[in-house]
Design a protein around this motif. Structure first.
Motif, mmCIF file in Angstrom:
data_model
loop_
_atom_site.group_PDB
_atom_site.id
_atom_site.type_symbol
_atom_site.label_atom_id
_atom_site.label_comp_id
_atom_site.label_asym_id
_atom_site.label_seq_id
_atom_site.Cartn_x
_atom_site.Cartn_y
_atom_site.Cartn_z
ATOM 1 N N ASP A 190 1.075 10.549 8.692
ATOM 2 C CA ASP A 190 2.061 9.479 8.551
ATOM 3 C C ASP A 190 2.259 9.059 7.099
ATOM 4 N N MET A 191 1.239 9.297 6.278
ATOM 5 C CA MET A 191 1.299 8.861 4.877
ATOM 6 C C MET A 191 0.343 9.711 4.055
ATOM 7 N N VAL A 192 0.800 10.112 2.872
ATOM 8 C CA VAL A 192 -0.056 10.782 1.896
ATOM 9 C C VAL A 192 -0.167 9.875 0.677
ATOM 10 N N ILE A 193 -1.383 9.677 0.189
ATOM 11 C CA ILE A 193 -1.588 8.903 -1.027
ATOM 12 C C ILE A 193 -2.067 9.865 -2.103
ATOM 13 N N ASN A 194 -1.284 9.998 -3.144
ATOM 14 C CA ASN A 194 -1.528 10.989 -4.191
ATOM 15 C C ASN A 194 -2.307 10.363 -5.345
ATOM 16 N N CYS A 195 -3.607 10.670 -5.389
ATOM 17 C CA CYS A 195 -4.485 10.164 -6.455
ATOM 18 C C CYS A 195 -5.107 11.343 -7.198
ATOM 19 N N THR A 196 -4.259 12.279 -7.636
ATOM 20 C CA THR A 196 -4.738 13.543 -8.183
ATOM 21 C C THR A 196 -4.922 13.539 -9.698
ATOM 22 N N GLY A 197 -4.660 12.416 -10.342
ATOM 23 C CA GLY A 197 -4.897 12.351 -11.785
ATOM 24 C C GLY A 197 -4.127 13.406 -12.543
ATOM 25 N N LEU A 198 -4.836 14.136 -13.384
ATOM 26 C CA LEU A 198 -4.210 15.187 -14.181
ATOM 27 C C LEU A 198 -3.613 16.280 -13.291
ATOM 28 N N GLY A 199 -4.174 16.424 -12.081
ATOM 29 C CA GLY A 199 -3.661 17.421 -11.140
ATOM 30 C C GLY A 199 -2.240 17.164 -10.695
ATOM 31 N N ALA A 200 -1.751 15.926 -10.894
ATOM 32 C CA ALA A 200 -0.365 15.622 -10.518
ATOM 33 C C ALA A 200 0.633 16.443 -11.326
ATOM 34 N N SER A 201 0.179 16.984 -12.453
ATOM 35 C CA SER A 201 1.086 17.780 -13.289
ATOM 36 C C SER A 201 1.373 19.151 -12.680
ATOM 37 N N ILE A 202 0.501 19.611 -11.759
ATOM 38 C CA ILE A 202 0.686 20.945 -11.168
ATOM 39 C C ILE A 202 0.788 20.926 -9.655
ATOM 40 N N LEU A 203 0.558 19.782 -9.013
ATOM 41 C CA LEU A 203 0.613 19.717 -7.550
ATOM 42 C C LEU A 203 2.045 19.918 -7.074
ATOM 43 N N GLY A 205 5.472 19.758 -5.222
ATOM 44 C CA GLY A 205 6.141 18.596 -4.662
ATOM 45 C C GLY A 205 6.102 17.396 -5.579
ATOM 46 N N VAL A 206 5.194 17.429 -6.574
ATOM 47 C CA VAL A 206 5.077 16.340 -7.550
ATOM 48 C C VAL A 206 5.370 16.882 -8.946
ATOM 49 N N GLU A 207 4.504 17.759 -9.425
ATOM 50 C CA GLU A 207 4.666 18.448 -10.716
ATOM 51 C C GLU A 207 5.199 17.519 -11.804
ATOM 52 N N ASP A 208 4.452 16.456 -12.045
ATOM 53 C CA ASP A 208 4.831 15.444 -13.032
ATOM 54 C C ASP A 208 4.360 15.890 -14.417
ATOM 55 N N LYS A 209 5.271 16.441 -15.184
ATOM 56 C CA LYS A 209 4.917 16.995 -16.496
ATOM 57 C C LYS A 209 4.725 15.913 -17.556
ATOM 58 N N SER A 210 4.938 14.640 -17.164
ATOM 59 C CA SER A 210 4.658 13.555 -18.110
ATOM 60 C C SER A 210 3.177 13.185 -18.117
ATOM 61 N N VAL A 211 2.382 13.835 -17.250
ATOM 62 C CA VAL A 211 0.934 13.616 -17.228
ATOM 63 C C VAL A 211 0.274 14.667 -18.116
ATOM 64 N N VAL A 212 -0.444 14.202 -19.127
ATOM 65 C CA VAL A 212 -1.089 15.093 -20.093
ATOM 66 C C VAL A 212 -2.528 14.636 -20.322
ATOM 67 N N PRO A 213 -3.397 15.547 -20.783
ATOM 68 C CA PRO A 213 -4.778 15.144 -21.046
ATOM 69 C C PRO A 213 -4.903 14.417 -22.382
ATOM 70 N N ALA A 214 -5.814 13.470 -22.432
ATOM 71 C CA ALA A 214 -6.275 12.889 -23.696
ATOM 72 C C ALA A 214 -7.781 13.127 -23.709
ATOM 73 N N ARG A 215 -8.174 14.131 -24.444
ATOM 74 C CA ARG A 215 -9.572 14.606 -24.401
ATOM 75 C C ARG A 215 -10.537 13.557 -24.948
ATOM 76 N N ALA A 216 -11.641 13.390 -24.223
ATOM 77 C CA ALA A 216 -12.732 12.522 -24.666
ATOM 78 C C ALA A 216 -14.002 13.355 -24.786
ATOM 79 N N GLN A 217 -14.780 13.072 -25.788
ATOM 80 C CA GLN A 217 -16.099 13.703 -25.906
ATOM 81 C C GLN A 217 -17.117 12.605 -26.150
ATOM 82 N N VAL A 218 -18.242 12.678 -25.439
ATOM 83 C CA VAL A 218 -19.269 11.636 -25.534
ATOM 84 C C VAL A 218 -20.651 12.264 -25.620
#
Length: 360
Positions: A190-203, A205-218
């Motif tokens: 009945d409902m899909v909730i899309n919480c795929t983070g960076l994966g939204a750029s390639i999923l 039906g979504v393929e949101d190319k405005s999602v990009v990585p900002a690399r962190a190193q710790v």
């Protein structure tokens, strides 16, 4: 009353918090389907690598600021009343250098560095520090009580709370959002909730190319800093940062970092690691008793990719191939500190679609 079948895609802090809040209603059968689960360490899975803390960088008057504001009370409640969640209060200091104005880090932290940020009336004990108390080179500083989260405890805690409420967890690699339907007990989601983070750029039906990585190193160390610290910039390059926070319940101290937008590199840069450690011991001598980085007791080095979305976090509803989808992704480095605000907003959208009569 017939229960509605809901599939949450993604088991990072966004997906787990959304599933938990939705599971408080008996109207839904909820399945969390995800490639990565708490306990995994993978470059595709940002949440375990986070600090994590409450240090808002959202700009005044934005919906992102509202989500951050709405998250403080739940996190403070966890720190105060639920020690098993792995969240504790910690004093936080924000140090500013005039020479950093205009740098990538200072722009990222603009609201945080303000002497009058929107969140000064949200967090406890907000104050400006006296100039004479500051280290050489620091022009101004503020302090407040924040929280720091041990992600190794908190993410499994979210899972445990979901399980108590009947949420089902399944490993899955989804190429297209329509594949979520296979996880509905009734065979009809009945409902899909899309919480795929960076994966939204390639999923699909979504393929949101405005999602990009900002690399962190710790660097995660056993040394205790005694407080949380953040700085407006460094002398080591525009994309580098200096922040320190000690996780709850013996989780170690995070030394960071960098903000490298568009960088997908998963491997640790050893030269950057040395710079991170040098900056940390210089900024916080208490880490090593005033000694050098050889006195840091390293647990591990880490790299995570913040899922940054141009235009900010996406919390919206839409129909994709006839199925209702609510999106909650793209929080960048604010995943934890906006988690309850974003998840609450997402749940409101779900209820608008699936339970409109309950609003009457």
């Amino acid at each position: 009353m017939d229960k509605k079948d809901v599939c949450v895609i993604g088991a990072g802090v966004a997906g787990l918090t959304t599933a938990l809040l939705l599971s408080k209603s008996s109207r839904y059968r909820i399945v969390v389907a995800a490639k990565h689960m708490p306990g995994d360490y993978d470059i595709e899975y940002a949440s375990p690598w986070a600090g994590a803390n409450y240090m808002p960088v959202s700009m005044r008057g934005t919906k992102d600021a509202q989500w951050d504001k709405d998250t403080w009370a739940p996190l403070a409640d966890l720190a105060r009343n639920h020690p098993d969640a792995g969240v504790h209060f910690q004093e936080c200091e924000i140090h500013s250098r005039a020479k950093d104005v205009g740098s990538a880090t200072a722009d990222w932290f603009a609201e945080l560095l303000s002497p009058n940020p929107w969140f000064k009336d949200v967090v406890p004990n907000f104050r400006e520090l006296l100039k004479e108390s500051l280290a050489p080179g620091i022009d101004s500083a503020t302090a407040f009580t924040s929280v720091c989260i041990n992600t190794a405890i908190y993410l499994p805690w979210l899972v445990s709370q979901c399980l108590k409420n009947g949420v089902i967890f399944k490993r899955a690699v989804l190429k297209h959002i329509r594949e979520a339907a296979q996880f509905a007990p009734s065979g009809n989601v009945d409902m899909v909730i899309n919480c795929t983070g960076l994966g939204a750029s390639i999923l699909g039906g979504v393929e949101d190319k405005s999602v990009v990585p900002a690399r962190a190193q710790v660097v995660l160390v056993r040394n205790d800093a005694g407080k949380m610290m953040d700085f407006s910039g460094t002398d080591d390059g525009d994309g580098e940062a200096c922040y320190i926070m000690t996780r709850a319940a013996g989780g170690g101290t995070i030394l960071g970092g960098c903000y490298q937008k568009g960088n997908w590199e998963s491997q640790v840069d050893p030269n950057l690691a040395v710079r991170i450690m040098n900056r940390a011991v210089a900024a916080c001598p208490a880490l090593t008793g005033g000694k050098g980085i050889e006195h840091l007791d390293i647990i591990r080095h880490g790299v995570g990719l913040r899922p940054v979305r141009e235009g900010g976090t996406r919390v919206e509803k839409e129909r994709i191939e006839g199925v209702w989808v609510v999106h909650n992704y793209g929080a960048g480095g604010a995943g934890y500190q906006s988690s309850y605000g974003c998840a609450s907003n997402a749940v409101e959208l779900v209820e608008e679609i699936l339970a409109p009569a309950s609003k009457l």
